[in-house]
Design an enzyme around this catalytic site. Structure first.
Site, PDB file in Angstrom:
ATOM      1  N   LYS A   1       9.080 -20.149 -15.310  1.00 47.37           N
ATOM      2  CA  LYS A   1      10.037 -19.690 -16.336  1.00 47.37           C
ATOM      3  C   LYS A   1      11.478 -20.042 -15.968  1.00 47.37           C
ATOM      4  CE  LYS A   1       6.494 -18.281 -18.387  1.00 47.37           C
ATOM      5  NZ  LYS A   1       5.895 -19.310 -19.268  1.00 47.37           N
TER       6      LYS A   1
ATOM      7  N   ARG B   1      -0.604 -24.527 -24.724  1.00 44.96           N
ATOM      8  CA  ARG B   1      -2.030 -24.442 -25.090  1.00 44.96           C
ATOM      9  C   ARG B   1      -2.117 -24.202 -26.592  1.00 44.96           C
ATOM     10  NH1 ARG B   1      -0.370 -19.315 -23.473  1.00 44.96           N
ATOM     11  NH2 ARG B   1      -0.690 -17.776 -25.105  1.00 44.96           N
TER      12      ARG B   1
END
Ligand code: MV4
Length: 499
Positions: free
Chosen positions: A118, A294
């Protein structure tokens, strides 16, 4: 360009069924994998071939890379679709696929890694002009530095784990005197959860909305957005109800966020299906939250409003095809809503519910899609994610999609375990949801298990029982109940906001 002839789906449940279906539509042979307790699952029965990959525990089956690769090699699968969860965002697995000359239907390992960390993702976004919540874009060196930064951005702040995501390892800190203890706890939680104790800080955005953009990019530099989804009805960072498009966005803000999402995808040379998540505040500012590398659970609402098959597009991209479209060719029509039907007990704090699926009758009709991963007679255990199926409805308008959802929820017959159906019904009837003005605090503010099912406040008891029964089996009783409640007090049981 390499034509994919056989796909192994490295997943289970509804997403495995969903991917297998598109493979069949495309004339692609299919291989399912299953653990020892999943032998009679729908995805196994639907596939052309299937391979048992070990015991029920995911750590000994669905998460074991070598077993998945061996199953692909044994069956001659030339590609693997990971679905979501399990190995879908595991860069090492993507790498192992290509080392074994098997196409990984997903982004490159590098893209997975850059968005998985992140702090790396934030640095990349900042460099590319993607707006971030005020805060640090690198991991904090020490507590003194962290305290100084927290002071600068102003409380409340949010501490987040660099290796986290999806809400894991997050803490809200409301004042200076909570800070040191919170940072220490956040770091030790991150260390034990991810083996990486790096954390960073952001300004905590009060009552944000969670709005995400679907991205589809090919291997020739073409990056498209497929519009937005609103995912603010969440519980402990688990989405429960999603919709497309977001009722919060107007055309101008949608265009701005879409361009930003495409920029974010280009910054990490993204390929395949991905989702850029934003938080939007009440001043209509938006900030990058994270990028998911994804296919997401909630992708069907995007498929409904664009008419596209995202799995088919993923396979074409994985084959190296150029996506033969232009952005203006991708249009959105109508409105779609998804309810996640999970084996959880909403009146028991959404804790997992287990049992034998005695009855499982799915709804259908105009604008109703059910992506189901289970069948009647199946055992529901806590071995796997509690998602049983996704109920998705489409309408020419948001109102029509909601009405169809409400009716479909009434039609859904499930017994043998508790499910989130009653909570989804509650949401479809709640004025804050109906008005489209809800935010990520919707469940915390409005959903009180005690109130919403057994007796609805301020409505005559008889009406509340009838309403509840009516919501479970048909119109007649509901009409009666509404007549009774009309003669009762006008105020609704939901009119109080808990804040
Ligand atoms: C935030 C936030 C407010 N301010 N970050 C991060 C992971 C994602 N699932 C939710 N996340 C949030 N990040 C800042 N700077 C609010 C959320 C958030 C949220 C946080 C706590 C509880 C429920 C939430 C639901 C949606 C978004």
């Amino acid at each position: 360009m390499k034509k994919i002839r056989k796909v192994l789906v490295a997943n289970r449940g509804e997403i495995a069924v969903r991917v297998l279906r598109t493979c069949k539509h495309m004339g692609i042979s299919t291989v399912a994998v299953y653990s020892e307790v999943d032998g009679s699952m729908p995805h196994v029965l639907l596939a052309d071939e299937s391979v048992c990959i070990g015991p029920a525990e995911s750590s000994k089956s669905y998460l074991v890379m070598d077993k998945i690769i061996d199953a692909a090699r044994k069956t001659g699968a030339d590609a693997i679709h990971p679905g979501y969860g399990f190995l879908s965002e595991n860069a090492a697995f993507a790498r192992k696929c290509s080392e074994n000359d098997i196409i990984f239907i997903g982004p490159t390992p590098e893209a997975i890694e850059s968005m998985g960390d992140k702090t790396k993702a934030r640095e990349l976004m900042k460099k590319n002009g993607v707006p971030l919540p005020p805060g640090t874009d690198t991991a904090l060196k020490d507590i003194a530095e962290a305290e100084k930064i927290a002071e600068e951005i102003g409380y409340p702040v949010m501490i987040k784990a660099a290796a986290g995501g999806g809400g894991k390892g997050m803490r809200i800190v409301h004042s200076k005197d909570e800070f040191t203890a919170s940072i220490r706890t956040a770091k030790s939680e991150a260390q034990s959860a991810f083996g990486d104790d790096r954390v960073f800080i952001e300004k905590y955005l009060e009552s944000p909305r969670h709005i995400e953009f679907q991205i589809m990019a090919d291997q020739h530099g073409n990056v498209f957005h497929l519009f937005d989804r609103e995912c603010s009805v969440q519980r402990r960072h688990q989405k429960v109800v999603e919709e497309a498009p977001s009722p919060f966005l107007d055309d101008e803000l949608r265009q701005k966020m879409a361009e930003t999402a495409v920029k974010a995808a280009k910054s990490c040379r993204y390929t395949g299906a991905g989702t850029v998540e934003f938080l939007a505040d009440k001043y209509r500012n938006f900030y990058f939250l994270e990028m998911n590398t994804r296919l997401q659970v909630e992708h069907p609402v995007t498929e409904f409003i664009t008419g596209l098959d995202l799995v088919e597009m993923q396979i074409h991209v994985a084959e190296g095809r150029k996506l033969d479209i232009k952005q203006p060719d991708i249009t959105m029509t109508g409105h779609a809503i998804e309810c996640r039907i999970c084996a959880e007990d909403p009146s028991g704090n959404f804790l997992p519910s287990t049992g034998l699926l005695k009855r499982y009758k799915i709804p259908s009709g105009p604008g109703v899609r059910v992506d189901s991963g289970v069948t009647e007679g199946q055992k529901i255990t806590i071995n796997y994610d509690p998602l049983l199926s996704k109920l998705v409805t489409y309408g020419n308008s948001r109102e029509q999609a909601i009405k169809r959802m409400s009716a479909a929820l009434d039609e859904f017959e499930i017994s043998g375990c508790k499910t989130t159906v009653p909570f989804c019904k509650f949401t479809m009837e709640h004025p804050e949801f109906l008005s489209g003005t809800y935010d990520t605090h919707f469940i915390k503010d409005y959903f009180d298990p005690k109130d919403s099912f057994k007796s609805r406040k301020n409505i005559e008891p008889i009406a509340s029982v009838l309403l509840y029964e009516a919501s479970r089996n048909g119109m007649k009783q509901r009409k009666m109940a509404e007549n009774v409640s009309k003669n009762g007090k006008e105020s609704h049981w939901w009119s109080h906001r808990k804040k």
